[in-house]
Scaffold this motif. Structure first.
Motif, PDB file in Angstrom:
ATOM      1  N   ASN A  14       0.804  -1.223   0.000  1.00  0.00           N
ATOM      2  CA  ASN A  14       0.000   0.000   0.000  1.00  0.00           C
ATOM      3  C   ASN A  14       0.839   1.277   0.000  1.00  0.00           C
ATOM      4  O   ASN A  14       0.307   2.368   0.253  1.00  0.00           O
ATOM      5  CB  ASN A  14      -0.969  -0.017   1.190  1.00  0.00           C
ATOM      6  N   ASP A  15       2.143   1.132  -0.270  1.00  0.00           N
ATOM      7  CA  ASP A  15       3.043   2.294  -0.404  1.00  0.00           C
ATOM      8  C   ASP A  15       2.973   3.224   0.803  1.00  0.00           C
ATOM      9  O   ASP A  15       2.872   4.447   0.663  1.00  0.00           O
ATOM     10  CB  ASP A  15       2.713   3.088  -1.678  1.00  0.00           C
ATOM     11  N   LEU A  16       3.051   2.647   1.997  1.00  0.00           N
ATOM     12  CA  LEU A  16       2.953   3.448   3.212  1.00  0.00           C
ATOM     13  C   LEU A  16       4.309   3.933   3.719  1.00  0.00           C
ATOM     14  O   LEU A  16       4.362   4.728   4.666  1.00  0.00           O
ATOM     15  CB  LEU A  16       2.256   2.643   4.312  1.00  0.00           C
ATOM     16  N   LEU A  17       5.397   3.479   3.093  1.00  0.00           N
ATOM     17  CA  LEU A  17       6.737   3.880   3.526  1.00  0.00           C
ATOM     18  C   LEU A  17       7.418   4.681   2.424  1.00  0.00           C
ATOM     19  O   LEU A  17       7.414   4.272   1.259  1.00  0.00           O
ATOM     20  CB  LEU A  17       7.574   2.627   3.849  1.00  0.00           C
ATOM     21  N   HIS A  18       7.970   5.840   2.794  1.00  0.00           N
ATOM     22  CA  HIS A  18       8.732   6.627   1.820  1.00  0.00           C
ATOM     23  C   HIS A  18       9.929   5.829   1.315  1.00  0.00           C
ATOM     24  O   HIS A  18      10.431   4.952   2.012  1.00  0.00           O
ATOM     25  CB  HIS A  18       9.224   7.929   2.463  1.00  0.00           C
ATOM     26  N   GLU A  19      10.409   6.180   0.125  1.00  0.00           N
ATOM     27  CA  GLU A  19      11.508   5.429  -0.495  1.00  0.00           C
ATOM     28  C   GLU A  19      12.749   5.360   0.378  1.00  0.00           C
ATOM     29  O   GLU A  19      13.463   4.367   0.377  1.00  0.00           O
ATOM     30  CB  GLU A  19      11.879   6.063  -1.844  1.00  0.00           C
ATOM     31  N   ASP A  20      13.038   6.444   1.109  1.00  0.00           N
ATOM     32  CA  ASP A  20      14.228   6.450   1.976  1.00  0.00           C
ATOM     33  C   ASP A  20      13.850   6.213   3.438  1.00  0.00           C
ATOM     34  O   ASP A  20      14.607   6.520   4.345  1.00  0.00           O
ATOM     35  CB  ASP A  20      14.999   7.762   1.828  1.00  0.00           C
ATOM     36  N   GLY A  21      12.657   5.652   3.648  1.00  0.00           N
ATOM     37  CA  GLY A  21      12.171   5.412   5.003  1.00  0.00           C
ATOM     38  C   GLY A  21      12.573   4.054   5.551  1.00  0.00           C
ATOM     39  O   GLY A  21      13.272   3.267   4.898  1.00  0.00           O
ATOM     40  N   MET A  22      12.116   3.778   6.760  1.00  0.00           N
ATOM     41  CA  MET A  22      12.455   2.520   7.426  1.00  0.00           C
ATOM     42  C   MET A  22      11.264   2.045   8.257  1.00  0.00           C
ATOM     43  O   MET A  22      10.585   2.843   8.896  1.00  0.00           O
ATOM     44  CB  MET A  22      13.673   2.732   8.333  1.00  0.00           C
ATOM     45  N   MET A  23      11.019   0.742   8.207  1.00  0.00           N
ATOM     46  CA  MET A  23      10.024   0.128   9.074  1.00  0.00           C
ATOM     47  C   MET A  23      10.728  -0.808  10.039  1.00  0.00           C
ATOM     48  O   MET A  23      11.652  -1.532   9.646  1.00  0.00           O
ATOM     49  CB  MET A  23       8.986  -0.674   8.286  1.00  0.00           C
TER      50      MET A  23
END
Length: 194
Positions: A137-146
């Motif tokens: 669902n594209d909930l994380l930005h490209e340079d993000g982290m989960m």
């Protein structure tokens, strides 16, 4: 429970008894934020805290200057406590009472950091569904982290976009991020294919 760094370092937070929670220990929290400190400037970050429980991790982000924090939990008592604490500390935390899986399926916003602390007794599939729903669902930005906290009995290193894991006592943090050629992360066992 205390805030370990930032504007409110050392402040204690006392959630009411009876909440269905297992707060992240101070030692684990400190280790997690040491890793995040090396990757992010917290000022202005957009953070999603799912299975938020007492809001322990949300307050830590707030104390360090994250400007937009969404905390999601299915328990009304937890949500009330997060709202009360956010008001007391003037944190910009939107506390949302919702089933986390439903929230991830219907939510449309993307975040810099997503932290998830599902109940340790969740099934392997439930943990995997969290990862799948975030990326599908594209909930994380490209340079993000989960980051997902789980027991040592759960393994998530086979999931898409898995980056690395850190163990602290009986807890493990699994980190997920989009592959980057210049990230400097040692991708042991990674075959380089998307």
């Amino acid at each position: 429970m205390r805030i370990i760094s930032g504007k409110y370092k050392g402040r204690r937070i006392s959630p009411p008894k009876g909440l269905p929670v297992r707060p992240t220990t101070d030692m684990s929290k400190e280790s997690l934020f040491n890793i995040l400190n090396n990757r992010f400037d917290f000022e202005g970050l957009k953070v999603l805290d799912i299975f938020a429980g007492t809001g322990n991790l949300s307050y830590e982000f707030g104390s360090r200057g994250a400007t937009s924090i969404t905390a999601v939990d299915a328990d009304l008592g937890c949500i009330k406590f997060i709202k009360q604490t956010a008001a007391e500390f003037d944190f910009n935390i939107a506390a949302v009472k919702n089933d986390v899986y439903k929230f991830l399926k219907s939510h449309k916003s993307a975040y810099d950091i997503i932290v998830a602390d599902p109940p340790y007794n969740s099934s392997q599939k439930e943990f995997e569904d969290v990862v799948s729903l975030v990326f599908e669902n594209d909930l994380l930005h490209e340079d993000g982290m989960m980051i997902i906290e789980h027991s040592k009995h759960t393994t998530l290193d086979h999931m898409m976009n898995f980056s690395f894991a850190k163990k602290y006592g009986g807890s493990t943090f699994s980190f997920f991020e989009f592959e980057k050629d210049d990230s400097g992360i040692d991708d042991e066992g990674d075959d380089g294919e998307e």
